[in-house]
Design a protein around this motif. Sequence first.
Motif, PDB file in Angstrom:
ATOM      1  N   CYS A 153       0.635  -1.148   0.122  1.00  0.00           N
ATOM      2  CA  CYS A 153       0.039  -0.152   0.155  1.00  0.00           C
ATOM      3  C   CYS A 153       0.978   1.312  -0.168  1.00  0.00           C
ATOM      4  O   CYS A 153       0.675   2.344  -0.802  1.00  0.00           O
ATOM      5  CB  CYS A 153      -0.870   0.107   1.253  1.00  0.00           C
ATOM      6  SG  CYS A 153      -2.190  -1.332   1.150  1.00  0.00           S
ATOM      7  N   ALA A 154       1.971   1.043   0.701  1.00  0.00           N
ATOM      8  CA  ALA A 154       2.911   2.359   0.764  1.00  0.00           C
ATOM      9  C   ALA A 154       3.344   2.591  -0.417  1.00  0.00           C
ATOM     10  O   ALA A 154       3.571   3.988  -1.224  1.00  0.00           O
ATOM     11  CB  ALA A 154       3.784   2.181   1.821  1.00  0.00           C
ATOM     12  N   ARG A 155       3.824   1.498  -1.175  1.00  0.00           N
ATOM     13  CA  ARG A 155       4.572   1.762  -2.299  1.00  0.00           C
ATOM     14  C   ARG A 155       3.732   2.142  -3.740  1.00  0.00           C
ATOM     15  O   ARG A 155       4.024   3.078  -4.355  1.00  0.00           O
ATOM     16  CB  ARG A 155       5.357   0.252  -3.052  1.00  0.00           C
ATOM     17  CG  ARG A 155       5.709   0.442  -4.421  1.00  0.00           C
ATOM     18  CD  ARG A 155       7.012   1.290  -4.285  1.00  0.00           C
ATOM     19  NE  ARG A 155       7.818   1.172  -5.595  1.00  0.00           N
ATOM     20  CZ  ARG A 155       7.455   2.453  -6.291  1.00  0.00           C
ATOM     21  NH1 ARG A 155       6.516   3.506  -5.862  1.00  0.00           N
ATOM     22  NH2 ARG A 155       7.834   2.592  -7.354  1.00  0.00           N
ATOM     23  N   LEU A 156       2.330   1.722  -3.663  1.00  0.00           N
ATOM     24  CA  LEU A 156       1.447   2.393  -4.663  1.00  0.00           C
ATOM     25  C   LEU A 156       0.887   3.641  -4.226  1.00  0.00           C
ATOM     26  O   LEU A 156       0.791   4.504  -5.095  1.00  0.00           O
ATOM     27  CB  LEU A 156       0.321   1.455  -4.587  1.00  0.00           C
ATOM     28  CG  LEU A 156       0.579  -0.073  -4.869  1.00  0.00           C
ATOM     29  CD1 LEU A 156      -0.714  -0.775  -5.334  1.00  0.00           C
ATOM     30  CD2 LEU A 156       1.223  -0.198  -6.173  1.00  0.00           C
ATOM     31  N   SER A 157       0.960   4.054  -3.075  1.00  0.00           N
ATOM     32  CA  SER A 157       0.677   5.301  -2.763  1.00  0.00           C
ATOM     33  C   SER A 157       1.910   6.280  -3.228  1.00  0.00           C
ATOM     34  O   SER A 157       1.340   7.727  -3.259  1.00  0.00           O
ATOM     35  CB  SER A 157       0.512   5.619  -1.061  1.00  0.00           C
ATOM     36  OG  SER A 157      -0.443   4.734  -0.574  1.00  0.00           O
ATOM     37  N   ALA A 158       2.937   5.985  -3.177  1.00  0.00           N
ATOM     38  CA  ALA A 158       3.945   6.889  -3.815  1.00  0.00           C
ATOM     39  C   ALA A 158       3.724   7.299  -5.141  1.00  0.00           C
ATOM     40  O   ALA A 158       4.329   7.998  -5.656  1.00  0.00           O
ATOM     41  CB  ALA A 158       5.278   6.240  -3.515  1.00  0.00           C
ATOM     42  N   LEU A 159       3.183   6.171  -6.008  1.00  0.00           N
ATOM     43  CA  LEU A 159       2.810   6.192  -7.266  1.00  0.00           C
ATOM     44  C   LEU A 159       2.022   7.334  -7.763  1.00  0.00           C
ATOM     45  O   LEU A 159       1.914   7.992  -8.815  1.00  0.00           O
ATOM     46  CB  LEU A 159       2.353   5.034  -7.991  1.00  0.00           C
ATOM     47  CG  LEU A 159       3.445   3.893  -7.842  1.00  0.00           C
ATOM     48  CD1 LEU A 159       2.922   2.520  -8.570  1.00  0.00           C
ATOM     49  CD2 LEU A 159       4.822   4.213  -8.789  1.00  0.00           C
ATOM     50  N   GLY A 160       0.792   7.645  -6.983  1.00  0.00           N
ATOM     51  CA  GLY A 160      -0.326   8.413  -7.290  1.00  0.00           C
ATOM     52  C   GLY A 160      -1.587   7.602  -7.685  1.00  0.00           C
ATOM     53  O   GLY A 160      -1.447   6.716  -7.072  1.00  0.00           O
ATOM     54  N   ALA A 161      -2.138   8.223  -8.764  1.00  0.00           N
ATOM     55  CA  ALA A 161      -3.268   7.586  -9.067  1.00  0.00           C
ATOM     56  C   ALA A 161      -3.116   6.253  -9.835  1.00  0.00           C
ATOM     57  O   ALA A 161      -2.255   6.285 -10.844  1.00  0.00           O
ATOM     58  CB  ALA A 161      -4.168   8.412  -9.946  1.00  0.00           C
ATOM     59  N   CYS A 162      -3.584   4.994  -9.435  1.00  0.00           N
ATOM     60  CA  CYS A 162      -3.154   3.596  -9.931  1.00  0.00           C
ATOM     61  C   CYS A 162      -4.430   3.095  -9.749  1.00  0.00           C
ATOM     62  O   CYS A 162      -5.307   2.916  -8.872  1.00  0.00           O
ATOM     63  CB  CYS A 162      -1.929   3.017  -9.397  1.00  0.00           C
ATOM     64  SG  CYS A 162      -2.221   2.656  -7.710  1.00  0.00           S
ATOM     65  N   LEU A 163      -4.662   1.882 -10.926  1.00  0.00           N
ATOM     66  CA  LEU A 163      -5.898   0.912 -10.810  1.00  0.00           C
ATOM     67  C   LEU A 163      -5.005  -0.347 -10.372  1.00  0.00           C
ATOM     68  O   LEU A 163      -4.273  -0.760 -11.408  1.00  0.00           O
ATOM     69  CB  LEU A 163      -6.583   0.915 -11.935  1.00  0.00           C
ATOM     70  CG  LEU A 163      -7.325  -0.363 -12.226  1.00  0.00           C
ATOM     71  CD1 LEU A 163      -8.461  -0.037 -11.067  1.00  0.00           C
ATOM     72  CD2 LEU A 163      -7.848  -0.195 -13.770  1.00  0.00           C
ATOM     73  N   ALA A 164      -5.384  -0.906  -9.217  1.00  0.00           N
ATOM     74  CA  ALA A 164      -4.858  -2.292  -8.826  1.00  0.00           C
ATOM     75  C   ALA A 164      -5.882  -3.417  -9.269  1.00  0.00           C
ATOM     76  O   ALA A 164      -7.071  -3.268  -8.862  1.00  0.00           O
ATOM     77  CB  ALA A 164      -4.440  -2.199  -7.319  1.00  0.00           C
ATOM     78  N   VAL A 165      -5.274  -4.230  -9.903  1.00  0.00           N
ATOM     79  CA  VAL A 165      -6.230  -5.386 -10.349  1.00  0.00           C
ATOM     80  C   VAL A 165      -5.624  -6.860  -9.846  1.00  0.00           C
ATOM     81  O   VAL A 165      -4.533  -7.062  -9.907  1.00  0.00           O
ATOM     82  CB  VAL A 165      -6.397  -5.530 -11.880  1.00  0.00           C
ATOM     83  CG1 VAL A 165      -7.226  -6.681 -12.214  1.00  0.00           C
ATOM     84  CG2 VAL A 165      -6.824  -4.277 -12.627  1.00  0.00           C
ATOM     85  N   LEU A 166      -6.632  -7.472  -9.183  1.00  0.00           N
ATOM     86  CA  LEU A 166      -6.335  -8.965  -8.591  1.00  0.00           C
ATOM     87  C   LEU A 166      -7.484  -9.899  -9.212  1.00  0.00           C
ATOM     88  O   LEU A 166      -8.442  -9.569  -9.454  1.00  0.00           O
ATOM     89  CB  LEU A 166      -6.301  -8.871  -6.981  1.00  0.00           C
ATOM     90  CG  LEU A 166      -5.586  -7.756  -6.308  1.00  0.00           C
ATOM     91  CD1 LEU A 166      -6.427  -6.499  -6.190  1.00  0.00           C
ATOM     92  CD2 LEU A 166      -5.358  -8.405  -4.729  1.00  0.00           C
ATOM     93  N   GLU A 167      -6.927 -11.164  -9.373  1.00  0.00           N
ATOM     94  CA  GLU A 167      -7.776 -12.095  -9.571  1.00  0.00           C
ATOM     95  C   GLU A 167      -8.551 -12.779  -8.406  1.00  0.00           C
ATOM     96  O   GLU A 167      -7.886 -12.640  -7.074  1.00  0.00           O
ATOM     97  CB  GLU A 167      -6.856 -13.301 -10.315  1.00  0.00           C
ATOM     98  CG  GLU A 167      -6.462 -12.850 -11.493  1.00  0.00           C
ATOM     99  CD  GLU A 167      -5.584 -14.149 -12.223  1.00  0.00           C
ATOM    100  OE1 GLU A 167      -5.572 -14.083 -13.403  1.00  0.00           O
ATOM    101  OE2 GLU A 167      -5.033 -14.870 -11.333  1.00  0.00           O
ATOM    102  N   ALA A 168      -9.474 -13.174  -8.592  1.00  0.00           N
ATOM    103  CA  ALA A 168     -10.623 -13.766  -7.574  1.00  0.00           C
ATOM    104  C   ALA A 168     -10.026 -15.093  -7.302  1.00  0.00           C
ATOM    105  O   ALA A 168     -10.162 -16.104  -8.142  1.00  0.00           O
ATOM    106  CB  ALA A 168     -12.170 -13.915  -7.937  1.00  0.00           C
ATOM    107  N   THR A 169      -9.439 -15.408  -6.110  1.00  0.00           N
ATOM    108  CA  THR A 169      -8.516 -16.648  -5.865  1.00  0.00           C
ATOM    109  C   THR A 169      -9.288 -17.038  -4.510  1.00  0.00           C
ATOM    110  O   THR A 169      -8.497 -17.124  -3.521  1.00  0.00           O
ATOM    111  CB  THR A 169      -7.091 -16.596  -5.789  1.00  0.00           C
ATOM    112  OG1 THR A 169      -6.770 -15.480  -4.760  1.00  0.00           O
ATOM    113  CG2 THR A 169      -6.644 -16.294  -7.392  1.00  0.00           C
ATOM    114  N   GLY A 170     -10.468 -17.496  -4.480  1.00  0.00           N
ATOM    115  CA  GLY A 170     -10.992 -17.852  -3.133  1.00  0.00           C
ATOM    116  C   GLY A 170     -10.918 -16.641  -2.237  1.00  0.00           C
ATOM    117  O   GLY A 170     -11.547 -15.822  -2.540  1.00  0.00           O
TER     118      GLY A 170
END
Length: 311
Positions: free
Chosen positions: A41-58
Amino acid sequence: MTSIAHHVGIDVSKARLDVHILPAGEEMAFGNDEAGIAALCARLSALGACLAVLEATGALQERAAAALCAAGHLVAVVNPRQVRDFARATGRLAKTDRLDAQAIAAFAQAVRPAPRPLPDEARQRLIDLVARRRQLVEMRAAEKIRRAQMASALRPALEAHIAFLDREIIALDGDISGGLKASPAWRMEDDLMASVPGVGPVLRAVLIAKLPELGSLSRRQIAALVGVAPLNRDSGQMRGRRTIFGGRAEVRTVLYMATISAIRCNRVLKAFHARLRAMGKPPKVAITAAMRKLITILNAMLRSKTSWRTA
């Protein structure tokens, strides 16, 4: 969505989160635990606006997805089949955790799946209760099948286990009912759906937990979301058979069982089903059409906040 500068693909496993960030092509890995998720979360916060995509794995992705949402990131949890089909279409045939993260990031950049808010604490608890009830029902059904082949000396223990599962299911039914009554909005939805003959408490709980969009979409959209909308299979002059595909399988399974009951006790669905059979429609086609009619009726009722009327 137009202001998103970074697309992040996250491949989730039990112990690790493999991350790929586009357009920079940056790769990294974090532990799938509290410390690792906080670092992500800290690394992505440093990037600014981003879209994080995850697969549904249970349930493996839920903790990371919830933390990313809480940190203010846009998050989409997608069907793994979509990402795999996209990867094959773009020539990505090899499969490792690192390559999967790359494929998810490329999918996020090309398709830009709409971020969907994660369930709040109350809805997540209801989802967990409904899922646990399904697990116990499946275990009970398996035990009942084994009963016929069980040696007589072992049968008392098996019967005791079935009785235990019965008690646990009854207790879960009470917890689910209490959860629905605790929320004024859920209680209203539950009461409206309960007015429809054939719509029992199990279907109502699953719809409220697993289909929060019910009542806010068009009839075509809700049918497609559940997976009961017929899809075309046409090419040139060939006209293929329409089939259903995709959608939310757990909702569709419970809807099927409820529809079997409804076409016996609900005069509207009974007449609809009989008319299709009289036209020569195969049994499964007629039942699927009745499922679609039932879910669209419930969708219209919740949208207009009106009870069941046969007139």
